[in-house]
Write an enzyme that holds these catalytic residues in place. Structure first.
Site, PDB file in Angstrom:
ATOM      1  N   ASN A 172       0.780  -1.255   0.061  1.00  0.00           N
ATOM      2  CA  ASN A 172      -0.017   0.059   0.050  1.00  0.00           C
ATOM      3  C   ASN A 172       0.747   1.358  -0.094  1.00  0.00           C
ATOM      4  OD1 ASN A 172      -2.381   1.723   0.995  1.00  0.00           O
ATOM      5  ND2 ASN A 172      -0.885   2.145   2.634  1.00  0.00           N
ATOM      6  N   ALA A 173       2.031   1.132   0.469  1.00  0.00           N
ATOM      7  CA  ALA A 173       2.826   2.470   0.687  1.00  0.00           C
ATOM      8  C   ALA A 173       3.099   3.169  -0.805  1.00  0.00           C
ATOM      9  CB  ALA A 173       4.297   2.148   1.001  1.00  0.00           C
ATOM     10  N   THR A 186       3.106  10.959  -3.922  1.00  0.00           N
ATOM     11  CA  THR A 186       2.927  11.460  -5.126  1.00  0.00           C
ATOM     12  C   THR A 186       4.242  12.632  -5.110  1.00  0.00           C
ATOM     13  OG1 THR A 186       1.355  13.061  -4.004  1.00  0.00           O
ATOM     14  CG2 THR A 186       0.699  10.933  -5.394  1.00  0.00           C
ATOM     15  N   ASP A 210       4.052  15.532  -7.801  1.00  0.00           N
ATOM     16  CA  ASP A 210       3.202  15.975  -9.084  1.00  0.00           C
ATOM     17  C   ASP A 210       4.052  17.098  -9.778  1.00  0.00           C
ATOM     18  OD1 ASP A 210       1.424  14.110  -8.230  1.00  0.00           O
ATOM     19  OD2 ASP A 210      -0.198  15.337  -7.856  1.00  0.00           O
ATOM     20  N   TYR A 218       3.576   8.953 -11.409  1.00  0.00           N
ATOM     21  CA  TYR A 218       2.697   8.063 -10.691  1.00  0.00           C
ATOM     22  C   TYR A 218       1.883   7.236 -11.572  1.00  0.00           C
ATOM     23  CZ  TYR A 218      -1.045   7.687  -6.997  1.00  0.00           C
ATOM     24  OH  TYR A 218      -1.985   6.884  -5.942  1.00  0.00           O
ATOM     25  N   PRO A 233      -7.918   2.291  -6.444  1.00  0.00           N
ATOM     26  CA  PRO A 233      -8.868   3.274  -5.782  1.00  0.00           C
ATOM     27  C   PRO A 233      -8.979   4.481  -6.769  1.00  0.00           C
ATOM     28  CG  PRO A 233      -7.144   2.732  -4.354  1.00  0.00           C
ATOM     29  CD  PRO A 233      -6.783   2.293  -5.654  1.00  0.00           C
ATOM     30  N   GLY A 234     -10.192   5.104  -6.658  1.00  0.00           N
ATOM     31  CA  GLY A 234     -10.447   6.431  -7.128  1.00  0.00           C
ATOM     32  C   GLY A 234      -9.813   7.618  -6.118  1.00  0.00           C
ATOM     33  N   TYR A 235     -10.524   8.542  -5.833  1.00  0.00           N
ATOM     34  CA  TYR A 235     -10.163   9.683  -4.843  1.00  0.00           C
ATOM     35  C   TYR A 235     -10.876   9.290  -3.433  1.00  0.00           C
ATOM     36  CZ  TYR A 235      -8.037  12.172  -8.985  1.00  0.00           C
ATOM     37  OH  TYR A 235      -7.386  12.088  -9.925  1.00  0.00           O
TER      38      TYR A 235
HETATM   39  P1  NAD Z   1      -0.888   8.704   2.677  1.00  0.00           P
HETATM   40  O1  NAD Z   1       0.241   9.755   2.235  1.00  0.00           O
HETATM   41  O2  NAD Z   1      -2.028   9.178   3.634  1.00  0.00           O
HETATM   42  O3  NAD Z   1      -0.246   7.469   3.499  1.00  0.00           O
HETATM   43  C1  NAD Z   1       0.779   6.522   2.800  1.00  0.00           C
HETATM   44  C2  NAD Z   1       1.863   5.961   4.004  1.00  0.00           C
HETATM   45  O4  NAD Z   1       2.695   5.479   3.150  1.00  0.00           O
HETATM   46  C3  NAD Z   1       2.122   7.039   4.950  1.00  0.00           C
HETATM   47  O5  NAD Z   1       2.019   6.513   6.489  1.00  0.00           O
HETATM   48  C4  NAD Z   1       3.682   7.125   4.712  1.00  0.00           C
HETATM   49  O6  NAD Z   1       4.656   7.391   5.683  1.00  0.00           O
HETATM   50  C5  NAD Z   1       3.884   5.763   4.043  1.00  0.00           C
HETATM   51  N1  NAD Z   1       5.075   5.605   3.131  1.00  0.00           N
HETATM   52  C6  NAD Z   1       5.399   6.553   2.285  1.00  0.00           C
HETATM   53  N2  NAD Z   1       6.651   6.333   1.794  1.00  0.00           N
HETATM   54  C7  NAD Z   1       6.986   5.224   2.398  1.00  0.00           C
HETATM   55  C8  NAD Z   1       8.359   4.052   2.432  1.00  0.00           C
HETATM   56  N3  NAD Z   1       9.227   4.450   1.506  1.00  0.00           N
HETATM   57  N4  NAD Z   1       8.281   3.110   3.153  1.00  0.00           N
HETATM   58  C9  NAD Z   1       7.095   2.713   4.031  1.00  0.00           C
HETATM   59  N5  NAD Z   1       6.212   3.576   4.051  1.00  0.00           N
HETATM   60  C10 NAD Z   1       5.866   4.625   3.300  1.00  0.00           C
HETATM   61  O7  NAD Z   1      -1.643   7.902   1.355  1.00  0.00           O
HETATM   62  P2  NAD Z   1      -3.092   7.249   1.045  1.00  0.00           P
HETATM   63  O8  NAD Z   1      -4.197   8.326   0.735  1.00  0.00           O
HETATM   64  O9  NAD Z   1      -3.221   6.568   2.165  1.00  0.00           O
HETATM   65  O10 NAD Z   1      -2.477   6.184  -0.127  1.00  0.00           O
HETATM   66  C11 NAD Z   1      -1.885   4.947   0.163  1.00  0.00           C
HETATM   67  C12 NAD Z   1      -1.940   4.067  -1.177  1.00  0.00           C
HETATM   68  O11 NAD Z   1      -3.072   4.266  -1.888  1.00  0.00           O
HETATM   69  C13 NAD Z   1      -0.802   4.732  -1.883  1.00  0.00           C
HETATM   70  O12 NAD Z   1       0.012   3.747  -2.661  1.00  0.00           O
HETATM   71  C14 NAD Z   1      -1.683   5.801  -2.926  1.00  0.00           C
HETATM   72  O13 NAD Z   1      -0.819   5.912  -3.984  1.00  0.00           O
HETATM   73  C15 NAD Z   1      -2.583   5.077  -3.323  1.00  0.00           C
HETATM   74  N6  NAD Z   1      -4.001   5.552  -3.717  1.00  0.00           N
HETATM   75  C16 NAD Z   1      -4.711   6.638  -2.886  1.00  0.00           C
HETATM   76  C17 NAD Z   1      -5.690   7.131  -3.244  1.00  0.00           C
HETATM   77  C18 NAD Z   1      -6.270   8.352  -2.819  1.00  0.00           C
HETATM   78  O14 NAD Z   1      -7.200   9.091  -3.047  1.00  0.00           O
HETATM   79  N7  NAD Z   1      -5.671   8.649  -1.311  1.00  0.00           N
HETATM   80  C19 NAD Z   1      -6.121   6.974  -4.422  1.00  0.00           C
HETATM   81  C20 NAD Z   1      -5.684   5.859  -5.336  1.00  0.00           C
HETATM   82  C21 NAD Z   1      -4.297   5.256  -4.862  1.00  0.00           C
END
Ligand code: NAD
Length: 241
Positions: free
Chosen positions: A82-83, A86, A88, A147, A177-179
């Site tokens: 999941n990590a 972005t 951008d 990304y 996921p979407g937004y």
């Molecule tokens: P977020 O930024 O809230 O949380 C991400 C977490 O990952 C943080 O706790 C961060 O410290 C950790 N992290 C970052 N780099 C890391 C690394 N190198 N090693 C270990 N941990 C690390 O993000 P989120 O919105 O919860 O997103 C989670 C995932 O879902 C991501 O892959 C993101 O691309 C994807 N995503 C999110 C959305 C959205 O709308 N929020 C949409 C599509 C996809």
């Protein structure tokens, strides 16, 4: 004994919701993160331990996973990649640093973690790998060449792992996921976010719990035949195949 799950980037946002949902479903859960502050807060709130290591670094990930396996007396059976981050900028302004950071954390991490759990899963004859991609890996997004490329790469990786793992009881699926209402999306300028939400037929952002329940569904023992799939969870924003 309950199956052991590892959720990367699990101390915040989607990862936190996924860790909690897996724990509530009866799994033993270890989260991973790089942010020590959110890790401490998350463990205090939920009782879920957080292993600090950077999933973009192969050696740190190898050591981190070996420690989790030793402390829990067995292999990781459920891996949620999941990590993500972005950085951008439109391509004509993107720096090599921001390209590499996004590819390394979002895509190379998939190799770093999965390579270090796959042998244990093969020996056990069981594994569930769930990779978090994005709608923007499916349709592309302005300002996100890094990304979108990383998240599209995740889909190819997911399918190749499904081919390799199926005969050993290992599934590999992706969620796009979407937004979703997390800090990552809170970084988008409010006026831009408003125009994005206006395009979502469901009329709102998704909630982290809506992604988490999809992960729990894919992690189940009963989900053996669901393998190599890409599940879009985006409020009907985009329908890709
Ligand atoms: P977020 O930024 O809230 O949380 C991400 C977490 O990952 C943080 O706790 C961060 O410290 C950790 N992290 C970052 N780099 C890391 C690394 N190198 N090693 C270990 N941990 C690390 O993000 P989120 O919105 O919860 O997103 C989670 C995932 O879902 C991501 O892959 C993101 O691309 C994807 N995503 C999110 C959305 C959205 O709308 N929020 C949409 C599509 C996809």
């Amino acid at each position: 004994m309950a199956r052991l799950a590892l959720v990367t980037g699990g101390a915040r946002g989607l990862g936190a919701a996924i860790s909690i949902a897996l724990k509530d479903a009866g799994y033993r859960v270890v989260a991973n993160d790089v942010n020590e502050e959110s890790a401490k807060e998350f463990t205090a709130k939920t009782g879920i331990p957080v292993a600090i290591f950077d999933v973009s670094n192969f050696e740190s990930t190898k050591a981190g996973i070996a420690k989790i396996v030793a402390e829990n007396g067995g292999p990781i059976e459920i891996l949620v990649n999941n990590a993500g981050i972005t950085r951008d900028a439109p391509l004509h302004k993107m720096t090599p640093e921001n390209w590499n950071a996004v590819i390394n954390v979002n895509l190379t991490s998939m190799f770093n973690t999965t390579r270090n759990v796959i042998e244990g899963m093969r020996e056990k004859g069981f594994g569930r790998i769930v990779n978090i991609s994005s709608v923007n890996g499916q349709v592309g997004q302005f300002g996100q060449t890094n990304y979108s490329a990383a998240k599209a790469g995740v889909l190819g990786f997911t399918k190749a792992v499904a081919h390799e793992g199926a005969a050993k009881g290992i599934t590999s699926n992706a969620i796009c996921p979407g937004y979703i209402n997390t800090e990552m999306v809170a970084k988008i300028a409010p006026e831009v976010l408003k125009t994005i939400v206006a395009k979502v037929p469901t009329g709102r952002l998704g909630e982290p719990s809506e992604i988490a329940r999809t992960v729990v569904f894919l992690a189940a023992d009963e989900a053996q035949y669901l393998n190599g799939a890409t599940l879009s969870v985006n409020g009907a924003l985009a329908m890709c195949g």
